[in-house]
Design a protein around this motif. Structure first.
Motif, PDB file in Angstrom:
ATOM      1  N   LYS A   1      -5.025 -15.718 -27.220  1.00 44.95           N
ATOM      2  CA  LYS A   1      -4.698 -14.395 -26.691  1.00 44.95           C
ATOM      3  C   LYS A   1      -5.590 -13.328 -27.316  1.00 44.95           C
ATOM      4  O   LYS A   1      -6.054 -12.411 -26.636  1.00 44.95           O
ATOM      5  CB  LYS A   1      -3.234 -14.059 -26.954  1.00 44.95           C
ATOM      6  N   ARG A   2      -5.821 -13.424 -28.628  1.00 43.73           N
ATOM      7  CA  ARG A   2      -6.690 -12.446 -29.305  1.00 43.73           C
ATOM      8  C   ARG A   2      -8.113 -12.496 -28.762  1.00 43.73           C
ATOM      9  O   ARG A   2      -8.747 -11.463 -28.542  1.00 43.73           O
ATOM     10  CB  ARG A   2      -6.699 -12.703 -30.811  1.00 43.73           C
ATOM     11  N   ALA A   3      -8.622 -13.705 -28.572  1.00 45.05           N
ATOM     12  CA  ALA A   3      -9.979 -13.857 -28.050  1.00 45.05           C
ATOM     13  C   ALA A   3     -10.088 -13.291 -26.641  1.00 45.05           C
ATOM     14  O   ALA A   3     -11.076 -12.640 -26.289  1.00 45.05           O
ATOM     15  CB  ALA A   3     -10.386 -15.326 -28.059  1.00 45.05           C
ATOM     16  N   LYS A   4      -9.066 -13.527 -25.827  1.00 51.02           N
ATOM     17  CA  LYS A   4      -9.066 -13.016 -24.460  1.00 51.02           C
ATOM     18  C   LYS A   4      -9.010 -11.490 -24.447  1.00 51.02           C
ATOM     19  O   LYS A   4      -9.711 -10.834 -23.677  1.00 51.02           O
ATOM     20  CB  LYS A   4      -7.875 -13.598 -23.698  1.00 51.02           C
ATOM     21  N   ALA A   5      -8.184 -10.909 -25.334  1.00 53.37           N
ATOM     22  CA  ALA A   5      -8.084  -9.447 -25.416  1.00 53.37           C
ATOM     23  C   ALA A   5      -9.395  -8.842 -25.899  1.00 53.37           C
ATOM     24  O   ALA A   5      -9.823  -7.792 -25.416  1.00 53.37           O
ATOM     25  CB  ALA A   5      -6.947  -9.051 -26.343  1.00 53.37           C
ATOM     26  N   LYS A   6     -10.057  -9.503 -26.841  1.00 50.75           N
ATOM     27  CA  LYS A   6     -11.333  -9.009 -27.347  1.00 50.75           C
ATOM     28  C   LYS A   6     -12.388  -9.015 -26.245  1.00 50.75           C
ATOM     29  O   LYS A   6     -13.154  -8.067 -26.101  1.00 50.75           O
ATOM     30  CB  LYS A   6     -11.802  -9.860 -28.524  1.00 50.75           C
ATOM     31  N   THR A   7     -12.403 -10.070 -25.459  1.00 48.02           N
ATOM     32  CA  THR A   7     -13.352 -10.170 -24.363  1.00 48.02           C
ATOM     33  C   THR A   7     -13.113  -9.062 -23.341  1.00 48.02           C
ATOM     34  O   THR A   7     -14.050  -8.445 -22.851  1.00 48.02           O
ATOM     35  CB  THR A   7     -13.244 -11.548 -23.677  1.00 48.02           C
ATOM     36  N   LYS A   8     -11.840  -8.781 -23.027  1.00 49.59           N
ATOM     37  CA  LYS A   8     -11.519  -7.723 -22.068  1.00 49.59           C
ATOM     38  C   LYS A   8     -11.897  -6.348 -22.607  1.00 49.59           C
ATOM     39  O   LYS A   8     -12.321  -5.471 -21.866  1.00 49.59           O
ATOM     40  CB  LYS A   8     -10.037  -7.744 -21.712  1.00 49.59           C
TER      41      LYS A   8
END
Length: 104
Positions: A45-52
């Motif tokens: 989830k953190r990686a996905k939020a960072k990408t967004k």
């Protein structure tokens, strides 16, 4: 984690998804994280939020046009190309998803 069960979605399997071998590799990586006391689901989830939060290709292309030093005629020509060709095709993708081949 902490006595509770967590569910981690690794990816879609099949023709348009990941292979079974890749899914097994990701499972091994997730188990290693759990052994270290790190939640694999929260890390995803953190990686996905960072990408967004990094923005889309379209946002970055428009920012590049606004911030780059170039003459007005060059900027207008490039803006036309970006608006006509790049934004419709690649504008909603993240920068990590766009390759040089996609742009060409």
């Amino acid at each position: 984690m902490n006595g509770r069960r967590e569910t981690l979605t690794i990816g879609r399997y099949g023709k348009y998804g990941i292979t079974l071998a890749v899914a097994r590799e990701k499972l091994i990586d997730a188990k290693k994280l759990v052994d270290e006391g790190v939640s694999a689901a929260k890390e995803k989830k953190r990686a996905k939020a960072k990408t967004k939060s990094e923005g889309t290709f379209g946002e970055l292309a428009l920012r590049w046009l606004a911030e780059s030093e170039m003459s007005d005629s060059t900027r207008d020509m490039r803006r036309h190309i970006v608006d006509r060709d790049l934004i419709p095709a690649l504008g909603n993708y993240t920068l990590r998803e766009v390759t040089g081949e996609d742009v060409r």
